[in-house]
Design a protein around this motif. Structure first.
Motif, PDB file in Angstrom:
ATOM      1  N   SER A 128      38.736  36.724  59.153  1.00 47.26           N
ATOM      2  CA  SER A 128      38.230  35.536  58.926  1.00 47.26           C
ATOM      3  C   SER A 128      38.854  35.307  57.435  1.00 47.26           C
ATOM      4  CB  SER A 128      36.748  35.598  58.943  1.00 47.26           C
ATOM      5  OG  SER A 128      36.326  36.568  57.968  1.00 47.26           O
ATOM      6  N   ILE A 129      38.772  36.332  56.635  1.00 45.04           N
ATOM      7  CA  ILE A 129      39.295  35.612  55.132  1.00 45.04           C
ATOM      8  C   ILE A 129      40.902  35.774  55.224  1.00 45.04           C
ATOM      9  CG2 ILE A 129      39.477  36.612  52.678  1.00 45.04           C
ATOM     10  CD1 ILE A 129      36.637  35.546  53.808  1.00 45.04           C
ATOM     11  N   SER A 130      41.573  36.932  55.550  1.00 38.88           N
ATOM     12  CA  SER A 130      42.988  36.923  55.455  1.00 38.88           C
ATOM     13  C   SER A 130      43.473  35.903  56.313  1.00 38.88           C
ATOM     14  CB  SER A 130      43.334  38.310  56.090  1.00 38.88           C
ATOM     15  OG  SER A 130      43.022  38.584  57.302  1.00 38.88           O
ATOM     16  N   SER A 131      42.916  35.057  57.388  1.00 42.78           N
ATOM     17  CA  SER A 131      43.541  33.979  58.311  1.00 42.78           C
ATOM     18  C   SER A 131      43.420  32.716  57.428  1.00 42.78           C
ATOM     19  CB  SER A 131      43.181  34.206  59.472  1.00 42.78           C
ATOM     20  OG  SER A 131      43.618  35.444  60.337  1.00 42.78           O
ATOM     21  N   ASN A 132      42.588  32.842  56.502  1.00 43.08           N
ATOM     22  CA  ASN A 132      42.486  31.214  56.024  1.00 43.08           C
ATOM     23  C   ASN A 132      42.500  31.338  54.418  1.00 43.08           C
ATOM     24  OD1 ASN A 132      40.748  29.843  58.195  1.00 43.08           O
ATOM     25  ND2 ASN A 132      40.054  31.896  58.293  1.00 43.08           N
ATOM     26  N   VAL A 195      26.657  39.462  62.285  1.00 35.53           N
ATOM     27  CA  VAL A 195      26.832  38.639  61.238  1.00 35.53           C
ATOM     28  C   VAL A 195      27.027  39.704  60.008  1.00 35.53           C
ATOM     29  CG1 VAL A 195      25.826  37.103  59.449  1.00 35.53           C
ATOM     30  CG2 VAL A 195      25.597  36.441  61.918  1.00 35.53           C
ATOM     31  N   GLY A 196      25.977  40.500  60.025  1.00 39.82           N
ATOM     32  CA  GLY A 196      26.108  41.559  58.667  1.00 39.82           C
ATOM     33  C   GLY A 196      27.277  42.215  58.958  1.00 39.82           C
ATOM     34  N   ALA A 197      27.550  42.890  60.088  1.00 41.79           N
ATOM     35  CA  ALA A 197      28.972  43.764  60.175  1.00 41.79           C
ATOM     36  C   ALA A 197      29.896  42.790  60.175  1.00 41.79           C
ATOM     37  CB  ALA A 197      28.851  44.175  61.597  1.00 41.79           C
ATOM     38  N   GLY A 198      29.911  41.766  60.411  1.00 44.03           N
ATOM     39  CA  GLY A 198      31.086  40.777  60.303  1.00 44.03           C
ATOM     40  C   GLY A 198      31.347  40.651  58.837  1.00 44.03           C
ATOM     41  N   LEU A 199      30.541  40.474  58.195  1.00 46.21           N
ATOM     42  CA  LEU A 199      30.463  40.039  56.527  1.00 46.21           C
ATOM     43  C   LEU A 199      31.101  41.488  56.053  1.00 46.21           C
ATOM     44  CD1 LEU A 199      27.147  38.351  55.721  1.00 46.21           C
ATOM     45  CD2 LEU A 199      29.555  37.406  55.457  1.00 46.21           C
ATOM     46  N   VAL A 200      30.562  42.643  56.493  1.00 47.74           N
ATOM     47  CA  VAL A 200      31.128  43.960  55.776  1.00 47.74           C
ATOM     48  C   VAL A 200      32.451  44.057  56.211  1.00 47.74           C
ATOM     49  CG1 VAL A 200      31.006  46.449  55.939  1.00 47.74           C
ATOM     50  CG2 VAL A 200      28.858  44.998  55.522  1.00 47.74           C
ATOM     51  N   ILE A 201      33.020  43.697  57.505  1.00 48.74           N
ATOM     52  CA  ILE A 201      34.381  44.060  57.851  1.00 48.74           C
ATOM     53  C   ILE A 201      35.131  42.867  57.123  1.00 48.74           C
ATOM     54  CG2 ILE A 201      34.417  42.765  60.039  1.00 48.74           C
ATOM     55  CD1 ILE A 201      35.940  46.228  59.403  1.00 48.74           C
ATOM     56  N   ALA A 202      34.831  41.857  56.944  1.00 49.13           N
ATOM     57  CA  ALA A 202      35.400  40.798  56.158  1.00 49.13           C
ATOM     58  C   ALA A 202      36.033  41.089  54.979  1.00 49.13           C
ATOM     59  CB  ALA A 202      34.741  39.219  56.273  1.00 49.13           C
ATOM     60  N   ARG A 203      35.019  41.470  54.232  1.00 54.12           N
ATOM     61  CA  ARG A 203      35.375  42.019  52.793  1.00 54.12           C
ATOM     62  C   ARG A 203      36.413  43.060  52.846  1.00 54.12           C
ATOM     63  NH1 ARG A 203      31.574  44.292  47.900  1.00 54.12           N
ATOM     64  NH2 ARG A 203      33.389  45.268  46.647  1.00 54.12           N
ATOM     65  N   LEU A 204      36.183  44.243  53.624  1.00 53.69           N
ATOM     66  CA  LEU A 204      36.986  45.173  54.019  1.00 53.69           C
ATOM     67  C   LEU A 204      38.595  44.787  54.382  1.00 53.69           C
ATOM     68  CD1 LEU A 204      34.817  47.897  55.568  1.00 53.69           C
ATOM     69  CD2 LEU A 204      35.611  47.888  53.165  1.00 53.69           C
ATOM     70  N   GLY A 205      38.523  43.932  55.458  1.00 53.89           N
ATOM     71  CA  GLY A 205      39.788  43.104  56.003  1.00 53.89           C
ATOM     72  C   GLY A 205      40.659  42.531  54.872  1.00 53.89           C
ATOM     73  N   TYR A 308      38.017  36.870  46.674  1.00 54.72           N
ATOM     74  CA  TYR A 308      38.507  36.434  47.988  1.00 54.72           C
ATOM     75  C   TYR A 308      39.677  35.411  47.747  1.00 54.72           C
ATOM     76  CZ  TYR A 308      34.579  38.767  49.782  1.00 54.72           C
ATOM     77  OH  TYR A 308      33.586  39.692  50.050  1.00 54.72           O
ATOM     78  N   GLY A 309      40.877  35.356  48.194  1.00 47.79           N
ATOM     79  CA  GLY A 309      41.797  34.325  47.935  1.00 47.79           C
ATOM     80  C   GLY A 309      42.956  34.871  47.074  1.00 47.79           C
ATOM     81  N   ARG A 310      42.481  35.708  46.359  1.00 46.91           N
ATOM     82  CA  ARG A 310      43.609  36.117  45.181  1.00 46.91           C
ATOM     83  C   ARG A 310      44.733  37.044  45.796  1.00 46.91           C
ATOM     84  NH1 ARG A 310      40.204  37.181  39.603  1.00 46.91           N
ATOM     85  NH2 ARG A 310      38.869  35.010  39.569  1.00 46.91           N
ATOM     86  N   GLY A 311      45.852  37.115  44.890  1.00 45.94           N
ATOM     87  CA  GLY A 311      46.851  37.986  45.324  1.00 45.94           C
ATOM     88  C   GLY A 311      47.821  37.464  46.311  1.00 45.94           C
TER      89      GLY A 311
END
Length: 311
Positions: A128-132, A195-205, A308-311
């Motif tokens: 969700s983060i890396s694709s956006n 939702v909670g698991a998705g937020l955790v894995i979103a940060r890791l991903g 998020y979004g840096r680098g």
């Protein structure tokens, strides 16, 4: 002249303020970083204010996902049905996994549909983060809106799947009863966990680029350990003759808990075929994982909001 303009003017004039460190200069004129992480309660309020964006974004992704295929939205139902058909042949018939379970088709489909909802939410959250990144770098909004939207997208697909599951369960001989009114409760708790698991894995991903390559192996192992193809109670306590506490430990697996609770609601013959169940253990596990995952997930994701979004 406004305070920001005054600060710039002082710095450009080479006056006293120009000799100050930039952080102190910004503090003196009340300036803040544009991407500064807000306080947690402010962050939650900002997410609520953007609830219409989150819902619209999820719906638009859901509509466009299958727009190029001939069958369109039918793939939302066909995919888990085809997977379940394959697993039924492999585990139910060839390997004899159905054992003493009377209504094995409904048993297997319930497990597949419930597990697929968590599995897809988990996998979508990781991207969700890396694709956006372009959206994140162009607009200012709470980044948690993206994992939330992805989970809502999967929930919308599940709504169709659950309708099909209900029809199949009835066709296989089960009669609707008052316990079916508990289905929204189970799905609400599961959604909180997702939702909670998705937020955790979103940060890791967002920082671990290789995570998406590992996820298929992780979710496949999770699938086999969650009692999708077999009854934990019948296999562990019945066939393997292990103590009840071993089955209780397996029920602590959140996916297994939500699957077991949904089966106990939908399939009366399943309860009769495997005998004793630990419903208290299942309910406690479902509630615990929903509350813990949602609270920890929001906190964990919020802590890295500025990165998020840096680098």
């Amino acid at each position: 002249m406004s305070q920001p303009e005054s600060a710039v003017a002082d710095a450009q004039a080479g006056g006293r303020s120009a000799q100050e460190p930039l952080a102190k200069l910004a503090q003196r004129y009340g300036l803040r970083r544009a991407i500064a992480r807000p306080r947690f309660h402010v962050y939650v309020r900002q997410l609520w204010e953007r609830r219409h964006f989150i819902l619209t974004y999820a719906t638009s992704r859901n509509v466009s996902k299958y727009s190029s295929s001939a069958l369109g939205q039918l793939w939302q139902v066909l995919t888990p049905l085809l997977n379940a058909a394959i697993y039924y042949v492999m585990f139910g018939l060839i390997l004899g996994g159905k054992g003493d379970i009377v209504n094995y088709p409904a048993f297997l489909l319930t497990g597949m549909f419930v597990f697929t909802y968590t599995q897809r939410s988990f996998t979508a959250g990781a991207k969700s983060i890396s694709s956006n990144l372009s959206l994140i770098r162009a607009l200012h909004f709470p980044r948690a809106a993206l994992p939330l939207a992805y989970t809502i997208q999967e929930l919308q697909q599940l709504a169709i799947s659950m309708g099909v599951l209900g029809l199949i369960v009835v066709m296989t001989g089960e009669a609707p009863n008052w316990y079916w009114l508990m289905i929204p409760i189970v799905l609400t708790l599961q959604t909180m966990f997702n939702v909670g698991a998705g937020l955790v894995i979103a940060r890791l991903g967002s920082s671990m680029r290789d995570l998406n390559q590992l996820l298929p192996f992780i979710t496949r192992t999770w699938l086999y350990a969650s009692g999708v193809f077999f009854s934990i109670q019948e296999k562990v306590v019945g066939s393997l003759e292990l103590p009840q506490w071993v089955a209780n430990v397996m029920y602590l697996n959140p996916a297994a808990s939500y699957i077991e609770w949904m089966r106990e609601i939908l399939i009366g013959t399943y309860n009769d075929s495997v005998g004793h169940h630990p419903p208290t253990m299942v309910w406690v596990s479902c509630v615990f994982w929903a509350v813990f995952a949602l609270g920890f997930g929001f906190w964990y994701f919020w802590r890295a909001e500025e990165r998020y979004g840096r680098g």
